[in-house]
Design a protein around this motif. Structure first.
Motif, PDB file in Angstrom:
ATOM      1  N   PHE A 158      10.479  -0.250 -12.696  1.00 50.72           N
ATOM      2  CA  PHE A 158       9.360   0.625 -13.040  1.00 50.72           C
ATOM      3  C   PHE A 158       8.695   1.074 -11.749  1.00 50.72           C
ATOM      4  O   PHE A 158       8.895   0.478 -10.689  1.00 50.72           O
ATOM      5  N   GLU A 159       7.899   2.134 -11.862  1.00 54.77           N
ATOM      6  CA  GLU A 159       7.272   2.707 -10.675  1.00 54.77           C
ATOM      7  C   GLU A 159       5.803   3.020 -10.969  1.00 54.77           C
ATOM      8  O   GLU A 159       5.489   3.651 -11.980  1.00 54.77           O
ATOM      9  N   PHE A 160       4.934   2.564 -10.069  1.00 57.03           N
ATOM     10  CA  PHE A 160       3.509   2.880 -10.191  1.00 57.03           C
ATOM     11  C   PHE A 160       3.258   4.311  -9.768  1.00 57.03           C
ATOM     12  O   PHE A 160       3.941   4.850  -8.891  1.00 57.03           O
ATOM     13  N   VAL A 161       2.251   4.935 -10.345  1.00 58.34           N
ATOM     14  CA  VAL A 161       1.811   6.257  -9.916  1.00 58.34           C
ATOM     15  C   VAL A 161       1.147   6.126  -8.542  1.00 58.34           C
ATOM     16  O   VAL A 161       1.387   6.933  -7.645  1.00 58.34           O
ATOM     17  N   ASN A 162       0.338   5.071  -8.362  1.00 56.48           N
ATOM     18  CA  ASN A 162      -0.306   4.774  -7.076  1.00 56.48           C
ATOM     19  C   ASN A 162       0.124   3.384  -6.624  1.00 56.48           C
ATOM     20  O   ASN A 162       0.106   2.441  -7.422  1.00 56.48           O
ATOM     21  N   ALA A 163       0.472   3.256  -5.366  1.00 57.13           N
ATOM     22  CA  ALA A 163       0.962   1.985  -4.835  1.00 57.13           C
ATOM     23  C   ALA A 163      -0.121   0.905  -4.870  1.00 57.13           C
ATOM     24  O   ALA A 163      -1.281   1.176  -4.530  1.00 57.13           O
ATOM     25  N   SER A 221       1.172   3.376 -19.562  1.00 59.59           N
ATOM     26  CA  SER A 221       2.308   4.242 -19.243  1.00 59.59           C
ATOM     27  C   SER A 221       2.117   5.532 -20.021  1.00 59.59           C
ATOM     28  O   SER A 221       1.763   5.488 -21.194  1.00 59.59           O
ATOM     29  N   PRO A 222       2.261   6.676 -19.427  1.00 61.09           N
ATOM     30  CA  PRO A 222       2.718   6.991 -18.084  1.00 61.09           C
ATOM     31  C   PRO A 222       1.612   7.285 -17.077  1.00 61.09           C
ATOM     32  O   PRO A 222       1.900   7.684 -15.959  1.00 61.09           O
ATOM     33  N   SER A 223       0.350   7.059 -17.428  1.00 59.34           N
ATOM     34  CA  SER A 223      -0.717   7.414 -16.481  1.00 59.34           C
ATOM     35  C   SER A 223      -0.782   6.483 -15.275  1.00 59.34           C
ATOM     36  O   SER A 223      -1.189   6.909 -14.189  1.00 59.34           O
ATOM     37  N   ASP A 224      -0.394   5.200 -15.427  1.00 57.28           N
ATOM     38  CA  ASP A 224      -0.439   4.239 -14.317  1.00 57.28           C
ATOM     39  C   ASP A 224       0.945   3.870 -13.785  1.00 57.28           C
ATOM     40  O   ASP A 224       1.094   3.561 -12.600  1.00 57.28           O
ATOM     41  N   PHE A 225       1.944   3.862 -14.666  1.00 59.44           N
ATOM     42  CA  PHE A 225       3.308   3.537 -14.251  1.00 59.44           C
ATOM     43  C   PHE A 225       4.300   4.203 -15.191  1.00 59.44           C
ATOM     44  O   PHE A 225       3.939   4.599 -16.302  1.00 59.44           O
ATOM     45  N   VAL A 226       5.543   4.333 -14.726  1.00 59.74           N
ATOM     46  CA  VAL A 226       6.624   4.857 -15.559  1.00 59.74           C
ATOM     47  C   VAL A 226       7.821   3.919 -15.455  1.00 59.74           C
ATOM     48  O   VAL A 226       8.077   3.337 -14.402  1.00 59.74           O
ATOM     49  N   VAL A 227       8.531   3.773 -16.572  1.00 49.95           N
ATOM     50  CA  VAL A 227       9.752   2.973 -16.580  1.00 49.95           C
ATOM     51  C   VAL A 227      10.879   3.859 -16.066  1.00 49.95           C
ATOM     52  O   VAL A 227      11.088   4.963 -16.573  1.00 49.95           O
ATOM     53  N   ILE A 228      11.595   3.375 -15.052  1.00 54.08           N
ATOM     54  CA  ILE A 228      12.702   4.126 -14.463  1.00 54.08           C
ATOM     55  C   ILE A 228      14.005   3.810 -15.204  1.00 54.08           C
ATOM     56  O   ILE A 228      14.772   4.704 -15.538  1.00 54.08           O
ATOM     57  N   GLY A 247       0.793  -1.226   0.000  1.00 49.63           N
ATOM     58  CA  GLY A 247       0.000   0.000   0.000  1.00 49.63           C
ATOM     59  C   GLY A 247       0.823   1.273   0.000  1.00 49.63           C
ATOM     60  O   GLY A 247       0.269   2.358  -0.155  1.00 49.63           O
ATOM     61  N   THR A 248       2.156   1.171   0.160  1.00 50.45           N
ATOM     62  CA  THR A 248       3.012   2.359   0.130  1.00 50.45           C
ATOM     63  C   THR A 248       4.122   2.254  -0.913  1.00 50.45           C
ATOM     64  O   THR A 248       4.531   3.266  -1.466  1.00 50.45           O
ATOM     65  N   ASN A 249       4.611   1.038  -1.182  1.00 51.27           N
ATOM     66  CA  ASN A 249       5.698   0.866  -2.147  1.00 51.27           C
ATOM     67  C   ASN A 249       5.182   1.042  -3.571  1.00 51.27           C
ATOM     68  O   ASN A 249       4.177   0.448  -3.955  1.00 51.27           O
ATOM     69  N   THR A 250       5.902   1.830  -4.348  1.00 56.53           N
ATOM     70  CA  THR A 250       5.530   2.044  -5.749  1.00 56.53           C
ATOM     71  C   THR A 250       6.588   1.516  -6.720  1.00 56.53           C
ATOM     72  O   THR A 250       6.342   1.472  -7.922  1.00 56.53           O
ATOM     73  N   THR A 251       7.753   1.110  -6.214  1.00 55.91           N
ATOM     74  CA  THR A 251       8.872   0.712  -7.064  1.00 55.91           C
ATOM     75  C   THR A 251       8.999  -0.804  -7.154  1.00 55.91           C
ATOM     76  O   THR A 251       9.046  -1.490  -6.140  1.00 55.91           O
ATOM     77  N   PHE A 252       9.068  -1.313  -8.388  1.00 59.73           N
ATOM     78  CA  PHE A 252       9.156  -2.748  -8.635  1.00 59.73           C
ATOM     79  C   PHE A 252      10.242  -3.025  -9.665  1.00 59.73           C
ATOM     80  O   PHE A 252      10.570  -2.166 -10.478  1.00 59.73           O
ATOM     81  N   THR A 253      10.768  -4.243  -9.636  1.00 63.33           N
ATOM     82  CA  THR A 253      11.802  -4.649 -10.575  1.00 63.33           C
ATOM     83  C   THR A 253      11.408  -5.967 -11.240  1.00 63.33           C
ATOM     84  O   THR A 253      10.454  -6.618 -10.829  1.00 63.33           O
ATOM     85  N   SER A 254      12.200  -6.340 -12.225  1.00 63.00           N
ATOM     86  CA  SER A 254      12.034  -7.626 -12.914  1.00 63.00           C
ATOM     87  C   SER A 254      13.263  -8.480 -12.631  1.00 63.00           C
ATOM     88  O   SER A 254      14.300  -7.976 -12.199  1.00 63.00           O
TER      89      SER A 254
END
Length: 82
Positions: free
Chosen positions: A60-65, A48-55, A21-28
């Motif tokens: 990648f990072e979600f806009v909302n966790a 992308s980019p309304s829901d997530f962005v590639v870092i 519920g707080t983390n927005t950053t994920f990896t593969s």
């Protein structure tokens, strides 16, 4: 899991990161070609980019966790390895 589609090897896996519920950053697991990344939240393809962005080519990072708890969200990614 890797699947051959149209002559291209596509990897499909659960994204790596805390669903709390707080983390927005994920990896593969592997580096990916950024334009090939498909992110699904609870089975629904995200935009992308309304829901997530590639870092970068691994993150990648979600806009909302995504929501955690007793019935947490699921995050599945598909991509071609870089």
């Amino acid at each position: 899991m890797a699947v051959l589609r149209g002559g291209l090897l596509t990897y499909r896996e659960a994204a790596i990161g805390s669903i709390d519920g707080t983390n927005t950053t994920f990896t593969s697991t592997f580096r990916f070609i950024p334009a090939s990344l498909v992110v699904k939240l609870n089975g629904l393809e995200q935009d992308s980019p309304s829901d997530f962005v590639v870092i970068d080519d691994h993150t990648f990072e979600f806009v909302n966790a995504p929501i955690g708890g007793n019935d947490p969200d699921t995050v599945i990614v598909s991509y071609q390895r870089a």
